[in-house]
Design a protein around this motif. Structure first.
Motif, PDB file in Angstrom:
ATOM      1  N   HIS A  19       9.663  45.791  74.538  1.00 19.48           N
ATOM      2  CA  HIS A  19       8.176  45.050  75.913  1.00 19.48           C
ATOM      3  C   HIS A  19       8.467  43.996  74.574  1.00 19.48           C
ATOM      4  O   HIS A  19       8.183  43.211  75.404  1.00 19.48           O
ATOM      5  CB  HIS A  19       7.229  45.614  75.805  1.00 19.48           C
ATOM      6  CG  HIS A  19       7.283  46.755  76.313  1.00 19.48           C
ATOM      7  ND1 HIS A  19       8.201  47.295  77.101  1.00 19.48           N
ATOM      8  CD2 HIS A  19       6.000  48.368  75.721  1.00 19.48           C
ATOM      9  CE1 HIS A  19       7.837  48.849  77.482  1.00 19.48           C
ATOM     10  NE2 HIS A  19       6.880  49.355  76.801  1.00 19.48           N
ATOM     11  N   THR A 397       5.410  48.453  82.328  1.00 18.04           N
ATOM     12  CA  THR A 397       5.473  47.140  80.991  1.00 18.04           C
ATOM     13  C   THR A 397       6.472  46.380  81.313  1.00 18.04           C
ATOM     14  O   THR A 397       6.388  45.095  81.187  1.00 18.04           O
ATOM     15  CB  THR A 397       4.794  47.691  79.925  1.00 18.04           C
ATOM     16  OG1 THR A 397       3.672  48.383  80.013  1.00 18.04           O
ATOM     17  CG2 THR A 397       4.979  46.772  78.694  1.00 18.04           C
ATOM     18  N   THR A 423       0.071  51.352  80.064  1.00 22.50           N
ATOM     19  CA  THR A 423       0.774  50.358  80.817  1.00 22.50           C
ATOM     20  C   THR A 423      -0.132  49.396  80.218  1.00 22.50           C
ATOM     21  O   THR A 423       0.455  47.838  79.389  1.00 22.50           O
ATOM     22  CB  THR A 423       1.015  49.527  82.048  1.00 22.50           C
ATOM     23  OG1 THR A 423       1.948  51.084  82.227  1.00 22.50           O
ATOM     24  CG2 THR A 423       1.952  48.499  82.423  1.00 22.50           C
ATOM     25  N   LEU A 427       1.344  46.709  77.174  1.00 25.79           N
ATOM     26  CA  LEU A 427       0.929  45.131  77.337  1.00 25.79           C
ATOM     27  C   LEU A 427       0.206  44.350  76.313  1.00 25.79           C
ATOM     28  O   LEU A 427       0.384  43.426  76.037  1.00 25.79           O
ATOM     29  CB  LEU A 427       0.338  44.544  79.199  1.00 25.79           C
ATOM     30  CG  LEU A 427       1.530  45.050  79.885  1.00 25.79           C
ATOM     31  CD1 LEU A 427       0.984  44.894  80.785  1.00 25.79           C
ATOM     32  CD2 LEU A 427       2.333  43.656  79.720  1.00 25.79           C
TER      33      LEU A 427
END
Length: 876
Positions: A19, A397, A423, A427
């Motif tokens: 991410h 994500t 999620t 984030l």
């Protein structure tokens, strides 16, 4: 001993770092072509080993047709103002058939514009009548017989969406003389009175028809007497017991419309199903010859990439007492694994671009557990896999960070809240500004909450929604890039409906089916032909089911006494069932027909959706604020005292459950655990309807009583799911009369299979779980439509027995389907168990998320041997 903090870390996302690595792409927009979404899912190659199959579905060009000559010119101008310059061929074909007075079913893909096919003839008819009244205002018939349309759909959300779409169309065409309104259980009495007296188009649902409109038909005399069209949107959702109920409500509607002098044309919109004309005819109670089916989809479709995905195995996560437990369970009977079958996962080559295994990478025949002949690699380990909800939270994500607009379909309300919450948590570590771009969507939310979420995802204020199948149906949400599906949704029809949300309006789309730890999911992600190369299911339901039919006959008699010449409308068993109802005192027979003579409304005898009563309201104790609702049937297991209830990411703990009042009182409390109910079930054979012998084995089908009682619940810490404790509950038992299929295993068969007395319960239990998981391949159902029981000695059969039953009052045809395809069903069950790579049984083969006995005992190897022995006696 591993510290608790390390246990928590073991369940953390293995892709979390991806991410942050893609944080630089937050500003990228997928529609600009700057991001390869398949690469986003694969994390640049770090997750591609989880992909078991990739299927590219080619784009399809569209084919236009001219507007029909009979179409109202203002409506045509309205459609053109909204961007529909010319309709698609299938839209015109269906609209022409409906205008000609033929019952019509349009079965095409999601986003193919089915609504135009029914609104064009319906609204053109209303406009023509309005124009006639203006030309000859002195004729009273011009006012009283102005044609009307009744629109029925499965959900209130879809009706609200259609109201907004109609308003846009009528505004664009400047045709404000058509009066449109929704009317359902939430509509006030004043608004309802206006609809009764003035509305040309009434948008509602079958539940309102059953409980309010038909029982109070005299108040709706204007609508019923002028009914020209009845629209059934998303009619493929009317299946199983719900479909049977809706079919009987429609028969009651046709009967009353005829009494008021109208004979409406029915127009049905459906997802692509097998034999839609037959399903539509069964729903309406007419001959298939009276239904025109339009199935050739002429709308354009973009290229769709469909990915099958299996989450990875989790690293070893021993509990605090693990060092005191021996490595090998002395009571387990594992399948022996040949030495040559223990290839490392890294040795596997991902599927080739043409979606087939290259010959050099194909595992050798027999590489599965010894003697199974499976083309799957066996592991000597027995580790659980990551949950589909945790995996989807990671994927969602990365998609949000990459700028994609996505839907994530989950299997439960808990799952939708869990995915959205996880999620948002991911984030927050990457870009806190994106946290508000994700939300959950599910049934039980208040109507205004659902409308706002639909608006936000439609406009792009939200980038992602984690949703139940509440968004599977036709709410207009276009422009989505990706659809993630957490587990097999129950039918191929539902799968393609959900997948159709990606790349609507001719754009390209990406779909990923992420397998749960479930035998059916495991089978499908390794057998893509069972998804892509098999026709979609037919819609299955039985309106002649006596448990469904009887209360509707009472309701019909209450609306207007049943006459002898009307009995054929309700099926061949109607006269026999009416005699039984008379004998039981439910109806009274006179020379002119059958009458309902009781004070209470007959419509209250049945619940169309089988929810077991009115929904339970979830109310915050301190403020009195209504948070949402829970189905009555699931209240015992979801909002019992002590249960954790999650609403839009906020956690509440249930203080009290008042079943009589239908209220659960909750208090806001952030806890680090969830709750899982524990229940016990017993099954009693009431009547044997069919029975066949496979040598010493008996296959049976008939009526059973299934009694279930929630006894307590466990508290499990999140996210590592460690059990923190358990509590007992004192809740009433619930009994369900339904249908079941069962098979027995006499002592001789158990001996033939080498199943000892100690292993019998585990073998039967494992076979029961796996067979429930595989029956949806053969019947139009979901494993949650089914239940089961296995016992080493059943009081009714006096032998070891496995039961699988329908989870609906009176049955829904699923168990009967299993009975007729017994050998095929058991072979698929045996193969699914044997092909699983685990040694002693896991959630992917014999463990069940529904088990009330904590998946104990289970014996995978003994189940395979038992099923092999049973199948040697199979006669078909």
């Amino acid at each position: 001993m591993r510290p608790a903090s390390q246990n928590r870390r073991a369940g953390a996302s293995p892709a979390r770092s991806s991410h942050a690595r893609r944080g630089r792409r937050v500003g990228d927009r997928c529609e600009d072509g700057g991001v390869d979404l398949l690469d986003v899912l694969g994390a640049g190659g770090r997750r591609t080993d989880r992909i078991t199959h990739v299927r590219h579905i080619p784009a399809r060009p569209g084919e236009h047709a001219d507007w029909p000559a009979w179409a109202d010119t203002d409506l045509v101008q309205g459609y053109r103002a909204l961007g529909v310059e010319r309709p698609w061929v299938h839209q015109v074909a269906a609209a022409d058939a409906a205008w000609a007075g033929r019952h019509t079913v349009l079965a095409t893909s999601t986003g193919s514009g089915k609504s135009l096919a029914y609104w064009l003839p319906a609204l053109s008819s209303i406009r023509a009548d309005a124009a006639g009244a203006l030309l000859d205002p002195g004729r009273i018939e011009s006012v009283t017989r102005r044609g009307s349309t009744l629109y029925l759909c499965p959900t209130k959300a879809l009706a609200a969406d259609q109201l907004a779409a109609l308003d846009r169309l009528l505004t664009a065409g400047r045709t404000r003389d058509v009066r449109v309104a929704t009317c359902d259980g939430d509509t006030s009495l004043d608004e309802r009175r206006w609809v009764q007296e003035h509305a040309d188009v009434v948008l509602t649902n079958p539940d309102f028809l059953h409980f309010a409109l038909l029982p109070q038909h005299r108040r709706w005399a204007r609508l019923l007497g002028s009914l020209r069209y009845v629209v059934l949107d998303e009619c493929h959702a009317f299946r199983g017991v719900f479909g049977a109920h809706v079919g009987l409500v429609l028969r009651r509607l046709r009967r009353l419309a005829a009494a008021y002098g109208s004979s409406p044309v029915f127009v049905l919109a459906s997802a692509t199903t097998a034999d839609p004309a037959a399903s539509a005819a069964r729903l309406l109670g007419v001959s298939p010859d009276e239904v025109t089916a339009v199935t050739d989809d002429a709308s354009p479709a973009g290229r769709k990439t469909f990915v099958l995905w299996r989450p990875p195995e989790l690293p070893g996560t021993p509990g605090p007492w693990s060092e005191l437990v021996p490595d090998d369970d002395p009571w387990a009977t594992p399948l022996p694994v040949p030495a040559q079958a223990t290839r490392a996962a890294d040795d596997l080559v991902p599927p080739a671009p043409d979606d087939v295994w290259p010959s050099s990478a194909a595992p050798a025949e027999g590489a599965g557990p010894l003697g199974t002949g499976e083309r799957l690699v066996a592991d000597a380990t027995d580790r659980p896999r990551r949950t589909a909800t945790a995996e989807i939270a990671d994927l969602l994500t990365d998609l949000v960070v990459a700028g994609a607009r996505s839907l994530a379909f989950t299997r439960s309300r808990r799952g939708a809240e869990s995915v959205a919450s996880a999620t948002r948590s991911h984030l927050f570590e990457v870009d806190p500004s994106l946290v508000r771009a994700v939300s959950a969507y599910r049934g039980g939310y208040l109507p205004e909450e659902r409308r706002e979420l639909e608006r936000a995802i439609r406009t792009g204020d939200l980038r992602a929604l984690a949703t139940t199948n509440a968004l599977e149906l036709g709410v207009d949400i276009s422009g989505l890039d990706v659809v993630l599906i957490a587990g097999w949704p129950g039918t191929r029809v539902s799968l393609w409906q959900q997948a159709g949300r990606a790349g609507r309006a001719g754009a390209d789309g990406l779909v990923a089916l992420v397998a749960r730890e479930d035998p059916l999911d495991t089978y499908l992600v390794h057998h893509p032909e069972a998804i892509f190369d098999v026709p979609v299911e037919a819609t299955t339901f039985d309106p002649t089911n006596p448990y469904v039919l009887a209360p509707h006959l009472c309701a019909a008699a209450a609306e207007q006494p049943l006459r002898f010449d009307e009995l054929d409308l309700f099926g061949p068993r109607t006269a026999e069932l009416l005699d039984e109802l008379v004998e039981r005192g439910a109806l009274r027979r006179r020379s002119s027909g059958w009458y309902w003579t009781h004070a209470e409304p007959a419509s209250r005898l049945t619940d169309l959706r089988g929810a077991g009563g009115d929904p339970v309201r979830v109310v915050e104790s301190v403020t009195g604020r209504l948070l949402g609702t829970v189905d009555a049937a699931s209240a015992d297991s979801t909002v019992h005292p002590g249960a954790v209830y999650v609403h839009q990411g906020l956690m509440f703990v249930v203080d009290e459950l008042h079943l009589d009042d239908g209220v659960a009182l909750v208090t806001r409390n952030d806890v680090d655990y969830g709750t899982w109910a524990r229940w016990v079930t017993s099954t009693e054979i009431v009547a044997v309807e069919q029975e066949v012998a496979w040598g010493p084995i008996t296959w049976g089908f008939g009526s059973v009583d299934v009694t279930t009682q929630v006894l307590g619940y466990q508290r499990k810490r999140i996210p590592d799911m460690q059990v923190l404790g358990s509590s007992e509950l004192d809740l009433p038992a619930r009994t369900l009369r339904t249908t079941a299929v069962w098979w027995t295993a006499p002592a001789a068969v158990l001996e033939q299979a080498g199943v000892t007395l100690e292993a019998v319960p585990g073998a039967l239990h494992a076979a029961e779980h796996a067979s429930i998981g595989l029956l949806p391949l053969l019947a139009t159902c979901d494993r949650w439509d089914l239940g089961g029981l296995s016992t080493a000695l059943h009081i009714d059969t006096e032998e070891a027995t496995v039961f699988v039953h329908d989870a609906y009052p009176g049955g829904a045809g699923f168990a009967e389907r299993g009975f007729t395809l017994g050998a095929t069903w058991l072979r698929a069950t045996r193969d699914a168990i044997a092909s699983c790579r685990c040694a002693t049984g896991c959630p992917a083969c014999v463990q069940s998320p529904k088990c009330g006995n904590a998946n104990n005992p289970l014996d995978k190897a003994a189940a395979v041997r038992l099923l092999d022995a049973v199948l040697t006696h199979a006669t078909s």
